[in-house]
Each structure stands twice: as C-alpha cells, then as structure tokens.
Design a protein around this motif. Structure first.
Motif, short mmCIF file in Angstrom:
data_model
loop_
_atom_site.label_atom_id
_atom_site.label_comp_id
_atom_site.label_asym_id
_atom_site.label_seq_id
_atom_site.Cartn_x
_atom_site.Cartn_y
_atom_site.Cartn_z
N THR B 24 -25.72 1.67 -10.03
CA THR B 24 -25.33 0.39 -9.44
C THR B 24 -23.89 0.44 -8.95
O THR B 24 -23.58 -0.01 -7.83
CB THR B 24 -25.50 -0.73 -10.48
OG1 THR B 24 -26.88 -0.80 -10.87
CG2 THR B 24 -25.07 -2.08 -9.93
N ASP B 43 -17.71 -10.21 -7.85
CA ASP B 43 -18.71 -10.06 -6.79
C ASP B 43 -19.90 -9.24 -7.29
O ASP B 43 -21.06 -9.57 -7.02
CB ASP B 43 -18.10 -9.47 -5.52
CG ASP B 43 -17.16 -8.31 -5.78
OD1 ASP B 43 -16.60 -8.23 -6.89
OD2 ASP B 43 -16.99 -7.47 -4.89
N THR B 46 -22.02 -11.34 -9.41
CA THR B 46 -22.85 -12.24 -8.61
C THR B 46 -24.14 -11.54 -8.18
O THR B 46 -25.23 -12.12 -8.22
CB THR B 46 -22.05 -12.73 -7.38
OG1 THR B 46 -20.88 -13.41 -7.84
CG2 THR B 46 -22.88 -13.67 -6.52
N ALA B 47 -24.02 -10.28 -7.78
CA ALA B 47 -25.21 -9.52 -7.41
C ALA B 47 -26.12 -9.31 -8.63
O ALA B 47 -27.35 -9.38 -8.51
CB ALA B 47 -24.80 -8.18 -6.80
N MET B 50 -28.19 -12.27 -9.19
CA MET B 50 -29.35 -12.31 -8.30
C MET B 50 -30.43 -11.33 -8.76
O MET B 50 -31.62 -11.61 -8.63
CB MET B 50 -28.93 -12.01 -6.86
CG MET B 50 -27.99 -13.04 -6.25
SD MET B 50 -28.53 -14.76 -6.45
CE MET B 50 -30.07 -14.75 -5.52
N ARG B 51 -30.01 -10.19 -9.30
CA ARG B 51 -31.01 -9.23 -9.81
C ARG B 51 -31.82 -9.87 -10.94
O ARG B 51 -33.05 -9.78 -10.99
CB ARG B 51 -30.34 -7.96 -10.31
CG ARG B 51 -31.37 -6.93 -10.76
CD ARG B 51 -30.77 -5.80 -11.56
NE ARG B 51 -29.91 -4.94 -10.77
CZ ARG B 51 -29.32 -3.84 -11.23
NH1 ARG B 51 -29.50 -3.48 -12.49
NH2 ARG B 51 -28.55 -3.11 -10.46
N MET B 54 -34.28 -12.38 -9.63
CA MET B 54 -35.46 -11.74 -9.05
C MET B 54 -36.45 -11.33 -10.13
O MET B 54 -37.66 -11.41 -9.96
CB MET B 54 -35.04 -10.48 -8.27
CG MET B 54 -34.28 -10.78 -7.00
SD MET B 54 -35.33 -11.55 -5.78
CE MET B 54 -34.09 -12.45 -4.86
N HIS B 66 -32.26 -19.76 0.14
CA HIS B 66 -31.09 -19.94 -0.72
C HIS B 66 -30.07 -20.77 0.07
O HIS B 66 -29.43 -20.27 0.98
CB HIS B 66 -30.54 -18.56 -1.08
CG HIS B 66 -29.55 -18.57 -2.19
ND1 HIS B 66 -29.07 -17.40 -2.76
CD2 HIS B 66 -28.94 -19.57 -2.87
CE1 HIS B 66 -28.22 -17.70 -3.73
NE2 HIS B 66 -28.11 -19.00 -3.80
N ALA B 67 -29.93 -22.03 -0.29
CA ALA B 67 -29.13 -22.95 0.53
C ALA B 67 -27.69 -23.09 0.04
O ALA B 67 -26.79 -23.39 0.84
CB ALA B 67 -29.80 -24.32 0.55
N GLY B 68 -27.47 -22.93 -1.26
CA GLY B 68 -26.13 -23.12 -1.78
C GLY B 68 -25.93 -22.39 -3.09
O GLY B 68 -26.91 -22.01 -3.76
N GLN B 69 -24.68 -22.20 -3.45
CA GLN B 69 -24.38 -21.44 -4.66
C GLN B 69 -23.06 -21.92 -5.25
O GLN B 69 -22.04 -21.97 -4.55
CB GLN B 69 -24.27 -19.95 -4.32
CG GLN B 69 -23.97 -19.05 -5.48
CD GLN B 69 -25.14 -18.90 -6.44
OE1 GLN B 69 -26.21 -18.46 -6.05
NE2 GLN B 69 -24.93 -19.26 -7.70
N LYS B 70 -23.09 -22.27 -6.53
CA LYS B 70 -21.86 -22.52 -7.27
C LYS B 70 -21.67 -21.38 -8.27
O LYS B 70 -22.65 -20.89 -8.85
CB LYS B 70 -21.93 -23.86 -8.02
CG LYS B 70 -22.00 -25.07 -7.11
CD LYS B 70 -22.05 -26.36 -7.91
CE LYS B 70 -22.13 -27.56 -6.98
NZ LYS B 70 -22.22 -28.84 -7.73
N LEU B 71 -20.42 -20.98 -8.47
CA LEU B 71 -20.11 -19.89 -9.39
C LEU B 71 -18.83 -20.23 -10.15
O LEU B 71 -17.92 -20.85 -9.59
CB LEU B 71 -19.91 -18.58 -8.62
CG LEU B 71 -21.18 -18.01 -7.95
CD1 LEU B 71 -20.81 -17.02 -6.87
CD2 LEU B 71 -22.11 -17.39 -8.99
N LEU B 117 -20.24 -14.91 -16.25
CA LEU B 117 -20.35 -15.65 -15.00
C LEU B 117 -21.38 -16.75 -15.18
O LEU B 117 -22.44 -16.51 -15.78
CB LEU B 117 -20.78 -14.71 -13.86
CG LEU B 117 -20.85 -15.30 -12.45
CD1 LEU B 117 -19.45 -15.61 -11.92
CD2 LEU B 117 -21.57 -14.35 -11.49
#
Lengths: 140, 127
Positions: B24, B43, B46-47, B50-51, B54, B66-71, B117
């Motif tokens: 990775t 960053d 963040t990926a 998403m993994r 999924m 995927h319309a929006g993202q808060k972190l 995160l």
C-alpha cells in the motif's frame, strides 16, 4: 499565558498548491489501494457508454490533494484539521487538477479549499478548519 | 445487497481490519509523488477509510454517488505495517428531491485504541 486562538499565528493567506494528473495509471493505483474497482473508474469501454464518456477519478483521490496542500502549507505536521468537502464535478481521466485554498477566517483558522481542473472548473470545494491553532506553524 | 431500505439510522453497519502494508505504501508513493513516502498520512488514512467502506458495505447497488465528505484528523498516525480497525455506522438517511441520501459514519482506530481518523460520507444511494 499561551494564546490558543488562530489569529495569534502567522497563518498563510494562501495554501501551497498541489497539482496531479489523474491519468489511467494513477486511477488504477488508487483502485488497488482502496479496493474500488468500479468500472466507471477503470474500464474505458464501460465508461465510454456512460454520460461521462471516459473513466473518472475516484472522489477521494482528488480530495487527498487537499490534505497534501494542507500538509505542504504546515510542514511541521503539528496542525490538525477538520474538512467538510463537496464533490462538485467528476474528474475525467487525463485531467490535471490542482488543490489550493485561501484563509477565510484567521480567528477561527478556517480556509476555503478547492480543487480546480486544468479547464478552470471547480471540481471539489469546501472548508478546512484547524483544530489546534496554538500548535500550528505556517510554512515560511 | 445494501439497499436504501436496509440502512437503520443509529445502527452499526460493521467493522473490518485493515493493514497499512508495504504494498500500500509503495502504491501510494507512485500515485502521489509529493506525498510523504513510506509512512502514514491523513490522506492515506482517507484512502484506507474508503477501502474499509468497500469491504464492509458490500455489495452495493450500482450507480451510487459520493456527494460529500467530512473528515476529522487530530494528529494520530499509525506506524507502517500496523493494523487499523475501521468501523462504519449509519448516521442518517432521507429522501430529498427524489434522491436517497445516506450519511455513513466512519472511524479508524489503531490497534491500541487511538482514534486515527473520523469521517462522514454523504452518499446518494441508487436503489
């Protein structure tokens, strides 16, 4: 007594910009990292039959450029962040996008951030708020 | 299949274990030449979020957006090679202007329980 308000810091007015070409190789690598092999991202023949016409980059692949712009602007790594992002437009394969931002509210430590395409379109926009202003040190 | 009807606001969806392995990190360095090579970063986390999404929320109907993202990242980073726990819950769902909106909460923690995160994914659910 140490101040904890962001206005006491020399926050940069503009974030360091970070460009990236969302080419097929990078989109494929992002699919491998995230496990998101949606054909809309990686299958040109499939994507050609959609309204996009070409494969599109993963949304968070583009969002990550905002993180990198923040990291480059606060390189000592001691600034922590809250992001609120809207994905506005798809990024088609082969497009170069650039992340950046400007200081919106120095007292609150808020930056307006966005990613724009090489055609000048905003593809992603939102806010980045610094969570620990007393610890953040700006790039010089 | 994770259809819109299946989501229950307030309910845990699921968890998974992720590994920040050498493959990775190598892919990450190829993908983002300017990124911090060989170590974790917000960053990359963040990926990883998403993994996990999924893996945990699968299968999904085709056509989600995927319309929006808060972190929210408060400075913790895991060492290379370490395990990461990813947990997902449904925060809200509603139909607005004929669109099915699902807000998914995500939290990544290290193997010693530190929050790495936190995020909220706003998804337009296809079916």
């Amino acid at each position: 007594m140490m101040s904890t308000d962001a206005s006491s810091l020399d926050l940069p007015r503009e974030l360091v910009t970070v460009p990236l070409c969302a080419d097929a190789t990078r989109i494929r690598l992002y699919a491998e990292v995230t496990g998101d092999f949606n054909p809309l991202h990686i299958d040109a023949a499939f994507a050609a039959r959609t309204p996009f016409g070409k494969p599109i980059a993963h949304g968070t692949m583009v969002l990550n450029l905002v993180w990198q712009a923040l990291s480059a602007s606060f390189p000592d790594g001691s600034a922590y962040w809250e992001l609120d992002i809207r994905f506005i437009r798809p990024v088609r394969e082969g497009t170069t996008v650039t992340a950046g931002g400007r200081l919106e509210n120095a007292e609150a430590g808020i930056y307006k951030v966005e990613v724009t395409s090489d055609e000048g379109e905003v593809v992603l926009a939102g806010e980045a708020r610094i969570l620990n202003p007393a610890m953040g040190k700006a790039a010089t | 299949m994770w259809t819109f009807d299946r989501f229950e606001p307030g309910a845990l969806i699921g968890e998974t274990a992720l590994s920040l392995d050498a493959d990775t990190l190598s892919r990450w360095a190829q993908l983002y030449p300017g990124a911090s090579a060989g170590r974790a970063s917000p960053d990359l986390l963040t990926a990883m979020m998403m993994r996990g999404y999924m893996e945990v929320i699968s299968p999904r109907p085709p056509g989600n957006v995927h319309a929006g993202q808060k972190l929210r990242w408060t400075g913790s980073l895991p060492p290379s090679g370490s395990a990461i726990r990813a947990r997902y819950s449904c925060l809200a769902k509603e139909i607005r202007k004929d669109r099915r909106r699902v807000t998914i909460g995500a939290q990544l923690t290290s193997d010693d329980g530190r929050i790495l995160l936190e995020g909220e994914l706003l998804m337009m659910w296809a079916a």
